[in-house]
Structure formats: structure tokens, C-alpha cells
Enzyme design. Sequence first.
Site: not given
Ligand code: F6R
Length: 253
Positions: A73, A146, A148, A153
Site C-alpha cells: 500500500d 482492527n 486490517h 479495513e
Molecule cells: C502496512 C500495512 C498495514 C500494517 C498494519 C500494522 O504496509 O499494510 O496493514 O501492516 O497497519 O502496522 P504496524 O506494523 O505499524 O503495527
Amino acid sequence: MNIYKPNFLIFKDKNEADTFVSKTIIYTINKSKSKINLGLATGSTPIDVYKNLVKAYKSEKVDFIKVSTFNLDEYVGLTSNYYKKSYRYFMDNTLFDKININMNNTFFPINWNAEIKSSRTKFNEYDELIAKKGGIDLQILGIGENGHIAFNEPGTKLNSKTSKVNLTPETIEANSRFFKDANEVPRTSVTMGLNTILQAKKIILIAYGDKKLNALKALLSADSFNEEWPCTALLLHPNVTIVTDLINSICLN
Ligand code: F6R
């Protein structure tokens, strides 16, 4: 629709878990005789895994010349002042600039500073690109509190391809730690869809720290895909490994 049970690996600490993930990536690259495609995540979770990869490269344990990468992303709408908040910057700075990967083989669903002029922009050309390059051999995922995965989401459809999405208030809040405050966090991103992720040949989901416990429990207790917890899409993939350091929380609860 077949439902599969993910491999679930609980490590005694994050360090051991990071070592396992980095060794798996290195093994995957080294055993491949030809080119290899990695799907990569940003965020706090994989930082030490990427550091391990840089160390392994420097000690000649792995060579990235035949590796292509596809990031999950990228934010939309960052101005040039915010380049250092982009996922492109994160990847260059943490990994790509420190290894011998060909930068032309490092792909994102959108350029960090792209202006999206038309509502008809075809973001799912990213899915076509991935397929044309032979598909993702190994996909690394983090997970949101959450549930994701990438920026899919709660409420995301199972058949979603790469697209522009809105971030939820919880994700904006969670990611505000990388910005001055939550107002600075972009409201939208372009993300691989759940369907895009499920096309990968093998997936490793990394979940560290108590904040991820609820999402992990939702995934482990589900018996089918539940839109409210996007991570449950992984139950439809036959080759998923979940890696966690949550030994106390998982074993004591
Ligand atoms: C980032 C991504 C997100 C993160 C998730 C966890 O490229 O795709 O899904 O993996 O938000 O973020 P952290 O690792 O910062 O807790």
C-alpha cells in the site's frame, strides 16, 4: 469455499520471531533458481526483519539481484514536504537503499506523490502487473488492531482488488504516531485488495504485541470469512503462517 487452518507459530520473543521470518525470506530467495517476487509490508512490525535482511546481505548470505518487490500500500495525497512519511521512503530507507536490489524492480500500487486526477483511474492495473510478473511467491503481512491487512479495513469485500480506500478513524489514530498529529495522516491510500493478497503463493502474517491480540483472536476463532475482521480472509488461503510473540497472552488467556 474451502477453509484452511493457518500454521500458527508462537515465539518466545519478537527477536526469535523476526529471525524466523527473515530466515524464511532468505531461504525463499536462495532456493529459487530464477527470479523471485516478494510482497512487502511497511509499519513498525517488519522493521527488524528488514534489518536482518540487510545484515544477511552484508555478510553475503543473500543476494537480491533476482528479487522483485510489490508493496502492499501507499498513502494518497502526500505533498513533497511529507516525502519521508511515504511508504516508498520507508522501504528505500529501511531496506532497498541498503541491498543490491534493482530499484526498477521495486513496485508500489501508486507513486507516493501521484495526483489522482480521474475517478476512473485503474488501480487494479497493479494486480495485472503482479500477475504478469509471475505472481507473489511470498507475501509478508502485518495486521491492524482492527484486523486490517494492508489497508483493507473492516467491511472490505473478499473479491476486492487493488483500489483507493478510505482509512478508518482507528487506523488514522494508530498511524498518527508516525506524524506530528492525527490531522496530518492522509485519509486515503491505495492498497492491494483482499483478493490480490490471496493470490500470493505463500503468506506470513506477523502480529506483535498485546494491541494485536483481539485481531489475532478474531482470526484464530473464526470459521469463515467475516467482513468485520478482514484478516479472516486468510482462512481461504492454503498456505498461511501466523507468527507471533504473544506467548503469555495467548497461553494464559
Ligand atoms: C502496512 C500495512 C498495514 C500494517 C498494519 C500494522 O504496509 O499494510 O496493514 O501492516 O497497519 O502496522 P504496524 O506494523 O505499524 O503495527
